[in-house]
Design a protein around this motif. Structure first.
Motif, PDB file in Angstrom:
ATOM      1  N   LEU A   1     -27.972  -6.305 -21.396  1.00  0.00           N
ATOM      2  CA  LEU A   1     -27.909  -7.673 -22.173  1.00  0.00           C
ATOM      3  C   LEU A   1     -26.667  -8.221 -22.111  1.00  0.00           C
ATOM      4  N   GLY A   2     -25.772  -7.997 -20.973  1.00  0.00           N
ATOM      5  CA  GLY A   2     -24.492  -8.700 -20.869  1.00  0.00           C
ATOM      6  C   GLY A   2     -23.503  -8.130 -21.557  1.00  0.00           C
ATOM      7  N   ARG A   3     -23.404  -7.081 -22.330  1.00  0.00           N
ATOM      8  CA  ARG A   3     -22.306  -6.293 -23.281  1.00  0.00           C
ATOM      9  C   ARG A   3     -21.869  -5.253 -22.339  1.00  0.00           C
ATOM     10  N   LYS A   4     -21.349  -5.559 -21.245  1.00  0.00           N
ATOM     11  CA  LYS A   4     -20.867  -4.188 -20.467  1.00  0.00           C
ATOM     12  C   LYS A   4     -19.553  -3.852 -20.843  1.00  0.00           C
ATOM     13  N   TRP A   5     -19.301  -2.324 -21.153  1.00  0.00           N
ATOM     14  CA  TRP A   5     -18.127  -1.797 -21.403  1.00  0.00           C
ATOM     15  C   TRP A   5     -17.585  -1.142 -20.357  1.00  0.00           C
ATOM     16  N   LEU A   6     -18.256  -0.791 -19.483  1.00  0.00           N
ATOM     17  CA  LEU A   6     -18.049   0.001 -18.283  1.00  0.00           C
ATOM     18  C   LEU A   6     -18.488  -0.552 -17.041  1.00  0.00           C
ATOM     19  N   PRO A   7     -17.651  -1.004 -15.949  1.00  0.00           N
ATOM     20  CA  PRO A   7     -18.160  -1.670 -14.973  1.00  0.00           C
ATOM     21  C   PRO A   7     -18.818  -0.735 -14.047  1.00  0.00           C
ATOM     22  N   LEU A   8     -20.246  -0.007 -14.362  1.00  0.00           N
ATOM     23  CA  LEU A   8     -20.942   0.899 -13.518  1.00  0.00           C
ATOM     24  C   LEU A   8     -22.417   0.400 -13.182  1.00  0.00           C
ATOM     25  N   THR A   9     -23.050  -0.301 -14.197  1.00  0.00           N
ATOM     26  CA  THR A   9     -24.467  -0.574 -13.757  1.00  0.00           C
ATOM     27  C   THR A   9     -24.553  -2.027 -13.012  1.00  0.00           C
TER      28      THR A   9
ATOM     29  N   TRP B   1     -24.120   4.082 -27.196  1.00  0.00           N
ATOM     30  CA  TRP B   1     -23.307   3.707 -26.268  1.00  0.00           C
ATOM     31  C   TRP B   1     -23.292   4.303 -24.950  1.00  0.00           C
ATOM     32  N   TRP B   2     -24.092   5.375 -24.664  1.00  0.00           N
ATOM     33  CA  TRP B   2     -24.038   6.147 -23.598  1.00  0.00           C
ATOM     34  C   TRP B   2     -25.387   5.931 -22.734  1.00  0.00           C
ATOM     35  N   CYS B   3     -25.673   4.633 -22.766  1.00  0.00           N
ATOM     36  CA  CYS B   3     -26.785   3.971 -22.079  1.00  0.00           C
ATOM     37  C   CYS B   3     -26.621   2.751 -21.446  1.00  0.00           C
ATOM     38  N   SER B   4     -27.288   2.412 -20.317  1.00  0.00           N
ATOM     39  CA  SER B   4     -26.824   1.024 -19.876  1.00  0.00           C
ATOM     40  C   SER B   4     -27.774  -0.084 -20.332  1.00  0.00           C
ATOM     41  N   TYR B   5     -28.688  -0.001 -21.378  1.00  0.00           N
ATOM     42  CA  TYR B   5     -29.093  -1.049 -22.087  1.00  0.00           C
ATOM     43  C   TYR B   5     -28.363  -2.300 -22.296  1.00  0.00           C
ATOM     44  N   ASN B   6     -27.008  -1.879 -22.963  1.00  0.00           N
ATOM     45  CA  ASN B   6     -26.209  -3.124 -23.516  1.00  0.00           C
ATOM     46  C   ASN B   6     -25.577  -3.825 -22.038  1.00  0.00           C
ATOM     47  N   ASP B   7     -25.650  -3.015 -20.797  1.00  0.00           N
ATOM     48  CA  ASP B   7     -25.116  -3.786 -19.824  1.00  0.00           C
ATOM     49  C   ASP B   7     -26.316  -4.784 -19.305  1.00  0.00           C
TER      50      ASP B   7
ATOM     51  N   SER C   1     -31.678   4.108 -34.080  1.00  0.00           N
ATOM     52  CA  SER C   1     -32.971   3.597 -34.203  1.00  0.00           C
ATOM     53  C   SER C   1     -33.295   2.305 -33.281  1.00  0.00           C
ATOM     54  N   ARG C   2     -32.100   1.791 -32.528  1.00  0.00           N
ATOM     55  CA  ARG C   2     -32.402   0.814 -31.612  1.00  0.00           C
ATOM     56  C   ARG C   2     -31.439   1.195 -30.307  1.00  0.00           C
ATOM     57  N   PRO C   3     -31.971   0.881 -29.235  1.00  0.00           N
ATOM     58  CA  PRO C   3     -31.500   1.183 -27.991  1.00  0.00           C
ATOM     59  C   PRO C   3     -30.082   0.723 -28.055  1.00  0.00           C
ATOM     60  N   GLU C   4     -29.720  -0.640 -28.301  1.00  0.00           N
ATOM     61  CA  GLU C   4     -28.522  -1.053 -28.218  1.00  0.00           C
ATOM     62  C   GLU C   4     -27.385  -0.577 -29.154  1.00  0.00           C
ATOM     63  N   ASP C   5     -27.926   0.351 -30.076  1.00  0.00           N
ATOM     64  CA  ASP C   5     -26.922   0.956 -30.762  1.00  0.00           C
ATOM     65  C   ASP C   5     -26.284   2.355 -30.271  1.00  0.00           C
TER      66      ASP C   5
ATOM     67  N   ARG D   1     -31.349 -15.743 -17.469  1.00  0.00           N
ATOM     68  CA  ARG D   1     -31.435 -15.881 -18.946  1.00  0.00           C
ATOM     69  C   ARG D   1     -32.751 -15.739 -19.433  1.00  0.00           C
ATOM     70  N   LYS D   2     -33.782 -15.668 -18.938  1.00  0.00           N
ATOM     71  CA  LYS D   2     -35.186 -15.494 -19.270  1.00  0.00           C
ATOM     72  C   LYS D   2     -35.528 -13.976 -18.983  1.00  0.00           C
ATOM     73  N   ALA D   3     -35.022 -13.691 -17.874  1.00  0.00           N
ATOM     74  CA  ALA D   3     -35.101 -12.072 -17.323  1.00  0.00           C
ATOM     75  C   ALA D   3     -34.287 -11.116 -18.577  1.00  0.00           C
ATOM     76  N   VAL D   4     -33.134 -11.684 -19.048  1.00  0.00           N
ATOM     77  CA  VAL D   4     -32.528 -10.687 -20.131  1.00  0.00           C
ATOM     78  C   VAL D   4     -33.522 -10.881 -21.306  1.00  0.00           C
ATOM     79  N   LYS D   5     -34.016 -12.300 -21.811  1.00  0.00           N
ATOM     80  CA  LYS D   5     -34.835 -12.324 -22.981  1.00  0.00           C
ATOM     81  C   LYS D   5     -36.153 -11.409 -22.776  1.00  0.00           C
ATOM     82  N   ASP D   6     -36.843 -11.471 -21.717  1.00  0.00           N
ATOM     83  CA  ASP D   6     -38.072 -10.685 -21.237  1.00  0.00           C
ATOM     84  C   ASP D   6     -37.701  -9.180 -21.144  1.00  0.00           C
ATOM     85  N   PHE D   7     -36.563  -8.724 -20.822  1.00  0.00           N
ATOM     86  CA  PHE D   7     -36.163  -7.329 -20.886  1.00  0.00           C
ATOM     87  C   PHE D   7     -36.002  -6.934 -22.257  1.00  0.00           C
TER      88      PHE D   7
END
Length: 178
Positions: free
Chosen positions: A144-152, A136-142, A130-134, A166-172
């Motif tokens: 937001l600063g929640r990187k689990w793979l050093p890929l993006t 795992w197989w997408c770079s959206y969390n990267d 229901s939300r992109p942050e849910d 900080r403002k960029a992440v919030k706007d994004f």
């Protein structure tokens, strides 16, 4: 129209499996594909700006020096994943795993941002989450600063959103919700 910096070339593509082939049967296969993408990235100048792995396709936004470099890197990703699936060359018609996919250059900043958001919203569009942050197989969390793979590589695109990180992440994040 905002032009992308002169030496930054962003490309978008979908590595799509043929309908009769199940490329990413489970989570392990998706992780293997991302490992292949990371290995290709380490061995070249190609940088992944965004990705989303679905059941039979991988959506990618990459930055490279030119079209040829991007095409070569994407071809290596396809071949690398085929080698993971068939390590001893058990499949003779390897090229039949993938459909032909166009590689498009994204010439302006706002289009790259929009494409990245569209890519991140695919799991929501396909009713996987229901939300992109849910997902795992997408770079959206990267982003937001929640990187689990050093890929993006998130810095270039976030700098196009706003000069203040900080403002960029919030706007994004806001752009993903609207």
């Amino acid at each position: 129209m905002l032009c992308i910096c002169e030496n930054v070339h962003v490309y978008s593509t979908v590595l799509r499996g043929k309908p009769e082939v199940s490329l990413f049967e489970d989570e392990t296969c998706k992780k293997k594909m991302l490992d292949v993408v990371a290995a290709v990235q380490r061995g070249s100048e190609l940088q992944v700006m965004a990705y989303c792995v679905l059941d039979n396709e991988v959506h990618l936004m990459v930055k490279g020096e030119n079209y040829h470099q991007a095409k070569e890197g994407l071809t290596q990703m396809k071949k690398g994943y085929e080698q993971v699936l068939f390590p001893e060359g058990k499949r003779s018609d390897r090229c039949s795993l993938w459909k032909s996919s166009p590689i498009r250059e994204i010439p302006v900043e706002w289009k790259a941002i929009r494409q990245c958001i569209r890519l991140h919203m695919l799991p929501v569009k396909h009713h996987l989450v229901s939300r992109p942050e849910d997902y795992w197989w997408c770079s959206y969390n990267d982003y937001l600063g929640r990187k689990w793979l050093p890929l993006t590589d998130t810095e270039i695109l976030l700098s196009w959103v706003d000069g203040n990180h900080r403002k960029a992440v919030k706007d994004f994040r806001k752009k993903h919700r609207s």
